[in-house]
Design a protein around this motif. Structure first.
Motif, mmCIF file in Angstrom:
data_model
loop_
_atom_site.group_PDB
_atom_site.id
_atom_site.type_symbol
_atom_site.label_atom_id
_atom_site.label_comp_id
_atom_site.label_asym_id
_atom_site.label_seq_id
_atom_site.Cartn_x
_atom_site.Cartn_y
_atom_site.Cartn_z
ATOM 1 N N LYS A 75 -8.239 2.125 -0.466
ATOM 2 C CA LYS A 75 -7.482 1.996 0.775
ATOM 3 C C LYS A 75 -6.647 0.536 0.691
ATOM 4 O O LYS A 75 -7.852 -0.355 0.409
ATOM 5 N N ILE A 76 -5.885 0.526 1.097
ATOM 6 C CA ILE A 76 -5.115 -0.924 1.009
ATOM 7 C C ILE A 76 -5.082 -1.468 2.719
ATOM 8 O O ILE A 76 -4.388 -0.667 3.373
ATOM 9 N N THR A 77 -5.722 -2.296 3.021
ATOM 10 C CA THR A 77 -5.837 -2.901 4.402
ATOM 11 C C THR A 77 -5.275 -4.235 4.590
ATOM 12 O O THR A 77 -5.355 -4.629 5.760
ATOM 13 N N VAL A 78 -4.917 -4.980 3.689
ATOM 14 C CA VAL A 78 -4.369 -6.314 3.842
ATOM 15 C C VAL A 78 -2.945 -6.027 4.496
ATOM 16 O O VAL A 78 -2.268 -5.067 4.484
ATOM 17 N N THR A 79 -2.737 -6.823 5.777
ATOM 18 C CA THR A 79 -1.356 -7.075 6.609
ATOM 19 C C THR A 79 -1.806 -5.981 7.667
ATOM 20 O O THR A 79 -1.164 -5.947 8.676
ATOM 21 N N LYS A 80 -2.881 -5.208 7.657
ATOM 22 C CA LYS A 80 -3.487 -4.392 8.936
ATOM 23 C C LYS A 80 -4.657 -5.013 9.479
ATOM 24 O O LYS A 80 -5.401 -5.598 8.975
ATOM 25 N N ARG A 468 5.447 21.401 12.653
ATOM 26 C CA ARG A 468 6.120 20.187 12.874
ATOM 27 C C ARG A 468 5.986 19.586 11.511
ATOM 28 O O ARG A 468 4.836 19.729 10.696
ATOM 29 N N ASN A 469 7.157 18.637 10.884
ATOM 30 C CA ASN A 469 7.121 17.868 9.893
ATOM 31 C C ASN A 469 7.384 16.373 10.113
ATOM 32 O O ASN A 469 8.327 16.334 10.898
ATOM 33 N N VAL A 470 6.555 15.756 9.962
ATOM 34 C CA VAL A 470 6.543 14.242 10.664
ATOM 35 C C VAL A 470 6.712 13.085 9.394
ATOM 36 O O VAL A 470 5.676 13.056 8.699
ATOM 37 N N PRO A 471 7.711 12.567 8.960
ATOM 38 C CA PRO A 471 7.620 11.325 8.159
ATOM 39 C C PRO A 471 7.101 10.010 8.680
ATOM 40 O O PRO A 471 7.981 10.029 9.875
ATOM 41 N N LEU A 472 6.333 9.137 8.131
ATOM 42 C CA LEU A 472 6.032 8.089 8.904
ATOM 43 C C LEU A 472 6.193 6.815 7.828
ATOM 44 O O LEU A 472 6.107 7.075 6.512
ATOM 45 N N PHE A 473 6.567 5.661 8.467
ATOM 46 C CA PHE A 473 6.667 4.538 7.389
ATOM 47 C C PHE A 473 6.325 3.127 8.211
ATOM 48 O O PHE A 473 6.169 3.194 9.183
ATOM 49 N N GLY A 474 5.800 2.586 7.101
ATOM 50 C CA GLY A 474 5.422 1.048 7.574
ATOM 51 C C GLY A 474 5.611 -0.046 6.616
ATOM 52 O O GLY A 474 5.967 0.166 5.458
ATOM 53 N N LEU A 475 5.503 -1.265 7.204
ATOM 54 C CA LEU A 475 5.779 -2.375 6.256
ATOM 55 C C LEU A 475 4.888 -3.458 6.578
ATOM 56 O O LEU A 475 4.822 -3.752 7.944
ATOM 57 N N GLY A 476 4.117 -4.050 5.952
ATOM 58 C CA GLY A 476 3.326 -5.259 6.177
ATOM 59 C C GLY A 476 3.695 -6.599 5.282
ATOM 60 O O GLY A 476 4.259 -6.300 3.993
ATOM 61 N N LEU A 477 3.526 -7.672 5.796
ATOM 62 C CA LEU A 477 3.829 -8.999 5.004
ATOM 63 C C LEU A 477 2.795 -9.751 5.428
ATOM 64 O O LEU A 477 2.142 -9.758 6.639
ATOM 65 N N GLY A 478 2.211 -10.725 4.395
ATOM 66 C CA GLY A 478 1.204 -11.523 4.592
ATOM 67 C C GLY A 478 1.406 -12.832 3.723
ATOM 68 O O GLY A 478 2.180 -12.670 2.812
ATOM 69 N N ASN A 479 0.697 -13.988 4.112
ATOM 70 C CA ASN A 479 0.611 -15.289 3.271
ATOM 71 C C ASN A 479 -0.554 -15.825 3.464
ATOM 72 O O ASN A 479 -0.982 -16.295 4.548
ATOM 73 N N ASP A 480 -1.275 -16.215 2.561
ATOM 74 C CA ASP A 480 -2.503 -16.801 2.565
ATOM 75 C C ASP A 480 -1.939 -18.579 2.419
ATOM 76 O O ASP A 480 -1.243 -18.930 1.547
ATOM 77 N N TYR A 488 -0.253 -12.734 9.062
ATOM 78 C CA TYR A 488 -0.009 -11.179 8.630
ATOM 79 C C TYR A 488 1.044 -10.741 9.926
ATOM 80 O O TYR A 488 0.912 -10.961 10.828
ATOM 81 N N PHE A 489 1.684 -9.673 9.297
ATOM 82 C CA PHE A 489 2.789 -8.959 10.169
ATOM 83 C C PHE A 489 2.800 -7.422 9.713
ATOM 84 O O PHE A 489 2.734 -7.313 8.357
ATOM 85 N N ASN A 490 2.965 -6.684 10.560
ATOM 86 C CA ASN A 490 2.869 -5.264 10.179
ATOM 87 C C ASN A 490 3.564 -4.363 11.511
ATOM 88 O O ASN A 490 3.446 -4.855 12.591
ATOM 89 N N VAL A 491 4.281 -3.604 11.021
ATOM 90 C CA VAL A 491 5.290 -2.798 11.802
ATOM 91 C C VAL A 491 4.937 -1.274 11.367
ATOM 92 O O VAL A 491 5.026 -1.066 10.087
#
Length: 729
Positions: A75-80, A468-480, A488-491
């Motif tokens: 599981k990737i949780t960075v930016t979440k 129902r068929n549902v496509p989902l998209f997301g984008l996360g950005l981060g900087n140390d 962090y930013f997430n949409v």
């Protein structure tokens, strides 16, 4: 490795080799005389070079006390935005006091119900907390709901003594785990630590209102095999007549690790709860006597059994697999008669309702580490539910849960199907920038087939299926940046599955022409968190959630209702968390001493932005307090854990209309009043084997309520105490 570390290595290597090179030159034979001059080496003065290296691992370790790893298995949780509460760092929680369990979890509103057969959570004003229908609650990554898709309600909750931590995942949670807008609350079960010898522990507690709590564990983890078994029992008389309850739990874990690359495990969980239902009160009744009982014959039973088979494996070339297969049976039975009214005869009949859920699922995830810190994950989840729904009417007001001798008044067969395919990747770029694109494809199908309908209805039998068929998209950005800080930013998109009741109400004469549109969300979150100095952790963010196509029950008349899309809401605000250990920078920390204080706050501004209901736009959605503050202080060491925590909530509306109703004995105000509740809890270890437990909940004896439904409110507990012991051998 950070650039400073990479630069430090060759520089240190040159420094270490320079004296050797100079010494080697000084020991060469003299070219003119041929004599060895090694006995008189020449001194070489080198310029002073100061080398400093910043070990980033100490900051990462500090942050992991409060948040999940950036790549947690598959599981990737960075930016979440994530929050982790380690329950071993606070005193034992008795009787599933959820305000104590979630005291360090920002923004989660607990709508308290004293009886242990329903659990109600809400977050950021998205949906009613009734049975936590808008929050995905999981145990070890597996849904705890009755039916995850067709009936996503929370009627069973494990005893907190069996949990090691609570994880809260906000934006991107739907892309990580599936349906519900946000967030995910994941309960992580305890496991025996490697090297644990055969250990037996028994915990016995008594308290006010006839409380008796017993929790017992036997575990071992040595060699290739590990196991843990527990058995718990909690009894309470409650604060009102017909308010007593009993809760039983059994867990069993068996793990087999043939080598360091793989693990096989089996989990079994069984929860059984039974409770009386004294009925909800009007505000007037609550003010006059909060011990009033309106339904002396009503009762609820919950049984939940789950078997999980799991496997993790590290393959060559940096591939990692995690697979889980689960089977669950849950049964909800209720006996309900009409409320008794003053000076009126008692009810003449009761309804026995039985909802059974036979569900199974599989979750398979793969992770590939590649390049310099990049990771790719891909996976699938499959789920099936078979959930019959039946009701009988009986003149026996005390009919037993298994007595089906009454008249059948409702019989439905219901099925759900769900499948998803998802993928995410974290790209590590120069200057410590990371980008996480996510995609998830969802498929849902629910069906209802009816053979018996309530006798007061004249509509045709229900035979409905919806896909129902549902496509989902997301984008996360981060900087140390800096010392242990990260922006962090997430949409991300989320959705709420269409339930059985959404395609056709079993208690209405009206049949919808078509099923309502899916409720969808878009969540935006931007913030910064970190552990820049020893003992300090902070996390502050701004959020915005657009929740569209809300489903609501529209009343046509006293009998007929229909589920329709009535509008959209917007929730925005600030969520902050601050934790500080005063002893961490001192030598006391090396002696195991910690004095921690924490405060987390959620500031919320929510309103309807669109609605088919006249005059609804601009109103505040139900259960959207303008602030929710949780704070506390904990002193802990090897012998003592002492904690004082507080939860403070602003006033909030309990229904979307923002209006009061009724008058006199039936009056209910539009808003639930603000409240602040303090809890004191402690563990005192006398020796290696014996530990004493004691605590007081609602220390100030605050009279309040934060749980209201259409037929009234439920009083919260007043001041209560407990005491007991924990013995290990």
């Amino acid at each position: 490795m950070p650039p400073l570390r990479r630069a430090a290595l060759p520089l240190a290597l040159l420094i270490s080799l320079a004296p050797l090179s100079a010494f080697a030159q000084s020991t060469q034979p003299n070219s003119d005389t041929g004599e060895d001059q090694s006995t008189t080496p020449k001194a070489v003065n080198l310029p002073t070079v100061n080398v400093r290296a910043d070990d980033w691992r100490k900051y990462l370790k500090a942050k992991l006390v409060y948040q999940m790893p950036e790549v947690d298995g598959p599981k990737i949780t960075v930016t979440k935005k994530t929050t982790v509460t380690h329950l071993d760092n606070q005193p034992t929680v008795i009787g599933n006091n959820l305000n104590q369990v979630l005291a360090r979890t920002p923004g989660v509103l607990v709508s308290e119900q004293p009886t242990p057969t329903q659990f109600n959570f809400n977050y950021r004003g998205v949906g009613n907390p009734q049975e936590s229908e808008f929050v995905l609650v999981m145990q070890d990554g597996i849904p705890l709901e009755g039916d995850w898709i067709g009936f996503p309600t929370l009627y069973a909750f494990p005893m907190t003594q069996s949990l090691s931590e609570v994880q809260l995942i906000r934006g991107g949670s739907s892309l990580l785990y599936g349906p519900e807008p946000a967030p995910v609350i994941n309960l992580v079960s305890k496991r025996p630590a490697p090297g644990t010898p055969l250990t037996v522990t028994t915990e016995q507690v008594v308290g006010e209102h006839g409380l008796f709590s017993s929790y017992n564990v036997i575990e071992r983890n040595q060699g290739a095999w590990a196991f843990r078994a527990d058995a718990g029992y909690v009894h309470s008389d409650g604060t009102r007549a017909n308010d007593g309850s009993q809760n039983r739990q059994v867990d069993f874990y068996l793990g087999y690790q043939p080598d360091q690359q793989q693990l096989w495990w089996l989990d079994f969980h069984a929860i059984s709860a039974v409770s009386g239902d004294p009925g909800r009160l009007s505000y007037t009744q609550w003010r006059q006597d909060p011990r009033t009982v309106n339904t002396p014959y009503n009762r609820d039973w919950v049984n939940r059994d789950q078997l999980v088979l799991g496997h993790t494996r590290d393959f060559g070339d940096n591939w990692h697999l995690e697979a889980k297969l689960w089977f669950t049976y849950q049964d909800l039975v209720s006996r309900s008669a009409k409320a008794e009214l003053p000076l009126q005869p008692p009810p003449t009949s009761t309804t026995l309702q039985d909802e059974a859920f036979h569900t199974m699922g599989a979750d398979v995830r793969l992770r590939k580490n590649w390049g310099q810190g990049n990771a790719f994950t891909i996976g699938t989840v499959l789920f099936h539910g078979d959930d019959p729904f039946r009701q009988w009417s009986s003149p026996n007001l005390l009919i037993d849960r298994d007595d089906h001798s009454g008249t059948s008044v409702l019989n439905q067969s219901r099925t759900s199907q769900y499948a998803s395919l998802f993928a995410e990747n974290v790209f590590r770029l120069p200057y410590r920038i990371h980008i996480v694109p996510s995609v998830r494809l969802e498929h849902e199908q629910i069906s209802v087939d009816e053979t018996v309908r309530p006798p007061f209805l004249s509509r045709p039998f229900i035979h409905e299926t919806d896909n129902r068929n549902v496509p989902l998209f997301g984008l996360g950005l981060g900087n140390d940046f800096g010392h242990g800080n990260e922006t962090y930013f997430n949409v991300s998109q989320g959705w709420r599955p269409l339930r059985y009741f959404d395609i056709a109400s079993p208690f209405s004469n009206l049949m919808p022409g078509h099923a309502a549109a899916l409720s969808k969300s878009v969540s935006w979150e931007a913030g910064v968190h970190g552990a820049p100095v020893t003992g300090l952790y902070y996390d502050v963010s701004l959020f915005w959630i657009d929740f569209r196509n809300r489903l609501e029950t529209q009343y046509i008349n006293a009998i007929d209702t229909i589920e329709v899309n009535t509008g959209d809401t917007r929730s925005r605000g600030l969520e902050g968390q601050l934790d500080y250990d005063f002893f961490a920078p001192t030598q006391w920390a090396t002696q195991g001493q910690h004095l921690e204080t924490f405060v987390n706050v959620s500031l919320l501004n929510a309103k309807f932005t669109g609605s088919d209901i006249p005059g609804q736009v601009g109103k505040v959605p139900a259960f959207s307090p303008a602030y929710l503050v949780k704070t506390g202080v904990t002193w802990r060491n090897e012998r003592v854990k002492l904690s004082l925590t507080a939860v403070s909530s602003a006033a909030q509306y309990w229904q979307d209309s923002d209006k009061s109703y009724g008058s006199g004995e039936t009056y209910m105000p539009a808003r639930m009043p603000a409240y602040t509740v303090l809890d004191l809890a402690s563990d005192w270890r006398l020796n290696r084997s014996l530990k004493l437990l004691a605590g007081i909940s609602n220390l100030g004896n605050r009279k309040y309520f934060d749980r209201v439904w259409q037929n009234g409110l439920e009083p919260a507990f007043g001041r209560t105490w407990y005491t007991g012991f924990d013995l290990s051998f």
